[in-house]
Each structure stands twice: as structure tokens, then as C-alpha cells.
Enzyme design. Structure first.
Site, PDB file in Angstrom:
ATOM      1  CD  GLU A  35      -0.749   0.907   3.566  1.00 57.10           C
ATOM      2  OE1 GLU A  35      -1.142   2.030   3.195  1.00 57.10           O
ATOM      3  OE2 GLU A  35      -0.777   0.532   4.742  1.00 57.10           O
ATOM      4  CE  LYS A  98      -6.651   7.418   5.501  1.00 60.12           C
ATOM      5  NZ  LYS A  98      -6.842   7.633   6.958  1.00 60.12           N
ATOM      6  CB  VAL A 118      -5.749  -1.656   4.164  1.00 59.31           C
ATOM      7  CG1 VAL A 118      -6.236  -3.095   4.063  1.00 59.31           C
ATOM      8  CG2 VAL A 118      -4.417  -1.582   4.911  1.00 59.31           C
ATOM      9  CG  ASP A 150     -13.396   6.703  12.591  1.00 60.42           C
ATOM     10  OD1 ASP A 150     -13.283   5.915  11.627  1.00 60.42           O
ATOM     11  OD2 ASP A 150     -12.599   7.626  12.815  1.00 60.42           O
ATOM     12  CB  SER A 152     -10.781   1.298   9.167  1.00 62.63           C
ATOM     13  OG  SER A 152     -10.075   1.271   7.941  1.00 62.63           O
ATOM     14  CB  ALA A 153     -13.200   1.904   4.205  1.00 63.11           C
ATOM     15  CG  ASP A 154      -8.258  -0.487   6.094  1.00 61.89           C
ATOM     16  OD1 ASP A 154      -8.506   0.200   5.085  1.00 61.89           O
ATOM     17  OD2 ASP A 154      -7.261  -0.310   6.824  1.00 61.89           O
ATOM     18  CE  LYS A 171      -3.221   2.347  11.276  1.00 65.48           C
ATOM     19  NZ  LYS A 171      -3.182   1.509  10.077  1.00 65.48           N
TER      20      LYS A 171
HETATM   21  N1  PSU Z   1      -0.170   0.686   8.456  1.00 63.57           N
HETATM   22  C1  PSU Z   1       0.843   1.485   8.880  1.00 63.57           C
HETATM   23  N2  PSU Z   1       0.699   2.836   8.691  1.00 63.57           N
HETATM   24  C2  PSU Z   1      -0.408   3.383   8.060  1.00 63.57           C
HETATM   25  C3  PSU Z   1      -1.462   2.527   7.619  1.00 63.57           C
HETATM   26  C4  PSU Z   1      -1.288   1.179   7.850  1.00 63.57           C
HETATM   27  O1  PSU Z   1       1.856   1.013   9.432  1.00 63.57           O
HETATM   28  O2  PSU Z   1      -0.476   4.612   7.895  1.00 63.57           O
HETATM   29  C5  PSU Z   1      -2.687   3.121   6.911  1.00 63.57           C
HETATM   30  C6  PSU Z   1      -3.318   2.074   5.994  1.00 63.57           C
HETATM   31  O3  PSU Z   1      -3.334   2.603   4.689  1.00 63.57           O
HETATM   32  C7  PSU Z   1      -4.715   1.879   6.525  1.00 63.57           C
HETATM   33  C8  PSU Z   1      -5.005   3.249   7.052  1.00 63.57           C
HETATM   34  O4  PSU Z   1      -5.612   1.451   5.536  1.00 63.57           O
HETATM   35  O5  PSU Z   1      -3.772   3.552   7.735  1.00 63.57           O
HETATM   36  C9  PSU Z   1      -6.238   3.259   7.944  1.00 63.57           C
HETATM   37  O6  PSU Z   1      -6.852   4.505   7.869  1.00 63.57           O
HETATM   38  P1  PSU Z   1      -8.343   4.706   8.459  1.00 63.57           P
HETATM   39  O7  PSU Z   1      -8.235   4.396   9.919  1.00 63.57           O
HETATM   40  O8  PSU Z   1      -8.693   6.155   8.180  1.00 63.57           O
HETATM   41  O9  PSU Z   1      -9.229   3.769   7.707  1.00 63.57           O
HETATM   42 MN    MN Z   2     -12.123   6.328   9.831  1.00 64.22          MN
END
Ligand code: PSU
Ligand code: MN
Length: 315
Positions: A35, A98, A118, A150, A152-154, A171
Site C-alpha cells: 500500500e 489519502k 488497505v 468511525d 475503517s473501510a479496511d 493499530k
Molecule cells: N499501516 C501502517 N501505517 C499506516 C497505515 C497502515 O503502518 O499509515 C494506513 C493504511 O493505509 C490503513 C489506514 O488502511 O492507515 C487506515 O486509515 P483509516 O483508519 O482512516 O481507515
Molecule cells: Mn475512519
């Protein structure tokens, strides 16, 4: 499906694959997708570029072809040259967006450049025929999601797109128990690689058990084969703990996360900006330690990803 308005504009795939990736896929050699939000929004310059290159190098050394995925001037790209990687890593953040699944059509229609999350990376990898994808940590259910919604779309992407995602868990800024519940709801297997615990990104252990444990890349490839042969669309999470030598102290992480969350609340940061904000605050609070751990875990995931891609191709 075949309304005139749809067939009228039928055209070839809007993806652009690097010739090296095309050749590898055609010859059935292992390819690992990477990614790029981690490059554009997840790490500061120049560590982002150094890491992106190091990760590609790890994958090559382990016998696979790296395919970093991003949107460049409105074109979803699979496999970037070093110059393009450098451009994405250094360009002013305001002009590099993003890109998650939601943002993909807008980035393409408007000719924007962006780092794919992701979710968007899974979409593009699957369309290109790549089944193994390496990231640092997946997104998940945020703390306080019962109020903010909130999530994640992941996670939704993992519920529908056929790609195995190698990560160091979700995370630590997230609500890990709720993230695992959500993955179960979506039917996404979470496989611990040589561990029975769901790793917590900066630390090897979270106190939460994974559904299944695998000891070898071959076992992971067997599960991928079985899932998709059964017609069970969707991803697989392969949770690979950070190497013990790079692990942070759990108490330090939790205190830093609390501080970072407080900063986010005070500054009113939400939505897509939240994860990049929290990661950057953690870096500042830990004096760069969280960044070093993030780099180590992504490289470690790259090595496993290459091994899984090789096992997958040997099927
Ligand atoms: N893994 C990391 N650092 C990052 C991410 C993943 O070590 O920055 C990113 C990925 O692209 C993941 C995104 O999809 O953070 C999640 O963002 P959000 O919580 O807004 O969906
Ligand atoms: Mn989000």
C-alpha cells in the site's frame, strides 16, 4: 447489467501495471502488493521513502516481485519506479490525497495523485490478479466508535475482496476487541502467524486470542485456496507480530495513545485525518520510537508476505 449507457463506455482496464509485474503474473511468479498511504500519510519524510524502498528490497531478496500500489495523476498504478516512489513520498501532502475505496473514483475522475489505504489497495490488487498484500497494520474500529461510528473501510473491504493481508495486527490506536468482533461478523478469518494472540502493532501481544494459528506460509496458502475454492469471497488477515527486538513497552504505548487521543479530541480531528494524526503524534510523544517500530514491523511483514506469495504460486 448491459444497459446501453454502460456498454457505450465500455473500455479496457483503467489500471496500469508495471511491466515487471505483468511479466511475473503472466509467468505465475510470486508478486506482493504494497500500500502507499503508509508512504504518503503514515510516516514522515525521509523515513517514508527509505522504508518504501527497504520493503521492496526485502520482498525481492525473499524471491518475489514487489508491486507498490498508488494513484498517480488519476491512474491506479500497480508497481512504481523508484522515481515515482520518491515523488509520492516527498510531494506536499495537500496535493497527495489519502485514497480509500470511497475516494478512488474521485481521484481517477479528477486526475489526482494519492496513497492508497488497505481498502483501496485491496481493490486494485484483486483487479490486477494479486492475492497477497503487505501492510503495517490494518485499520479497524476506533475507540469511541459507539459514538462516532468511525470504523475503517479496511474492514468492509476485508469482508468482500479476495486478498490475504499480512499485517502486525490492527493499530494500537484502535479498539482491538471490537475490531476482532467486526471481522468475525464479516466472516474474515484472522490467522496468527506462529502466535495464538492477536498482535497489537507496536507490541507482540494484546491479551486477545486469534481464531486460528498457522506455523508456515504453506498453511496460510492452503487456507487461501480453500476459502476461495469454496466461493467464500473476502480477505484473510494474517497477523504477524513485530519482532521482539523492535517491540515497544505496552505501558508506554497505552500512555502515548491516550495522550494522542486527547490531542485529537482537543483539536477536533476526525474522519480520514484521524489515523495519520494519531500516528504522527505517537511519533512525537515517543521520541521517534514508534516510527522505528513501525518500520521494523513492515519489513518483517514484507518477508512473510514474500514467503506466502511463493507458497501461493507453488499451488
Ligand atoms: N499501516 C501502517 N501505517 C499506516 C497505515 C497502515 O503502518 O499509515 C494506513 C493504511 O493505509 C490503513 C489506514 O488502511 O492507515 C487506515 O486509515 P483509516 O483508519 O482512516 O481507515
Ligand atoms: Mn475512519
Amino acid at each position: 447489467m448491459n444497459s446501453p449507457s454502460q456498454t457505450q463506455h465500455a473500455h479496457s482496464s483503467p489500471l496500469k501495471l508495471h511491466p515487471e509485474v505483468v511479466a511475473a503474473l503472466r509467468e505465475g511468479r510470486p508478486v506482493v502488493a504494497l500500500e502507499s498511504t503508509i508512504i504518503t500519510h503514515g510516516m514522515p519524510h525521509p523515513e517514508n521513502l527509505d522504508t518504501a524502498r527497504a520493503v521492496e528490497e526485502e520482498i525481492r531478496r525473499a524471491g518475489a516481485v514487489p508491486a507498490t500500489i498508488a494513484v498517480v495523476d488519476g491512474v491506479p498504478r500497480v508497481g512504481l519506479d523508484l522515481g515515482e516512489l520518491a515523488l509520492l513520498a516527498s510531494t506536499n501532502r495537500e496535493t497527495v490525497v489519502k485514497v480509500s475505496r470511497r475516494d478512488l473514483p474521485i481521484a481517477v475522475a479528477r486526475g489526482l495523485s494519492g496513497g492508497t489505504t488497505v481498502s483501496a489497495t485491496m481493490v486494485i490488487a484483486a483487479a490486477a490478479g494479486i492475492r497477497v498484500f503487505v501492510t503495517g497494520g490494518i485499520g479497524g474500529v476506533h475507540r469511541g466508535a459507539t459514538e462516532t461510528f468511525d470504523i475503517s473501510a479496511d474492514l468492509a473491504e476485508l469482508g468482500r475482496t479476495n486478498v490475504a493481508v499480512i499485517c502486525a495486527g490492527a493499530k494500537a490506536i484502535l479498539d482491538l476487541p471490537l475490531t476482532l468482533e467486526y471481522l468475525e461478523t464479516l466472516g474474515v478469518p484472522v490467522i496468527g502467524y506462529q502466535t495464538s494472540e492477536f498482535p497489537a502493532f507496536y507490541t507482540r501481544s494484546s491479551g486477545l486470542l486469534v481464531d486460528y494459528r498457522a506455523e508456515t506460509p504453506n498453511e496460510i496458502a492452503d487456507i487461501m485456496r480453500a476459502k476461495w475454492d469454496l466461493g467464500l469471497d473476502g480477505g484473510i488477515v494474517v497477523a504477524n507480530p513485530v519482532p521482539a527486538s523492535a517491540e515497544l513497552d505496552p505501558k508506554t504505548v497505552e500512555e502515548a495513545v491516550q495522550q494522542a487521543l486527547n490531542h485529537a479530541a482537543v483539536e477536533g480531528v476526525r474522519g480520514a485525518d484521524l489515523t495519520p494524526f494519531l500516528l504522527s503524534r505517537l511519533g512525537a510523544i515517543t521520541g521517534g520510537a514508534s516510527l522505528q517500530t513501525n518500520i521494523a514491523l513492515v519489513r518483517n511483514n514484507a518477508r512473510l508476505g514474500a514467503a506466502v506469495a511463493r507458497a501461493w504460486c507453488a499451488r
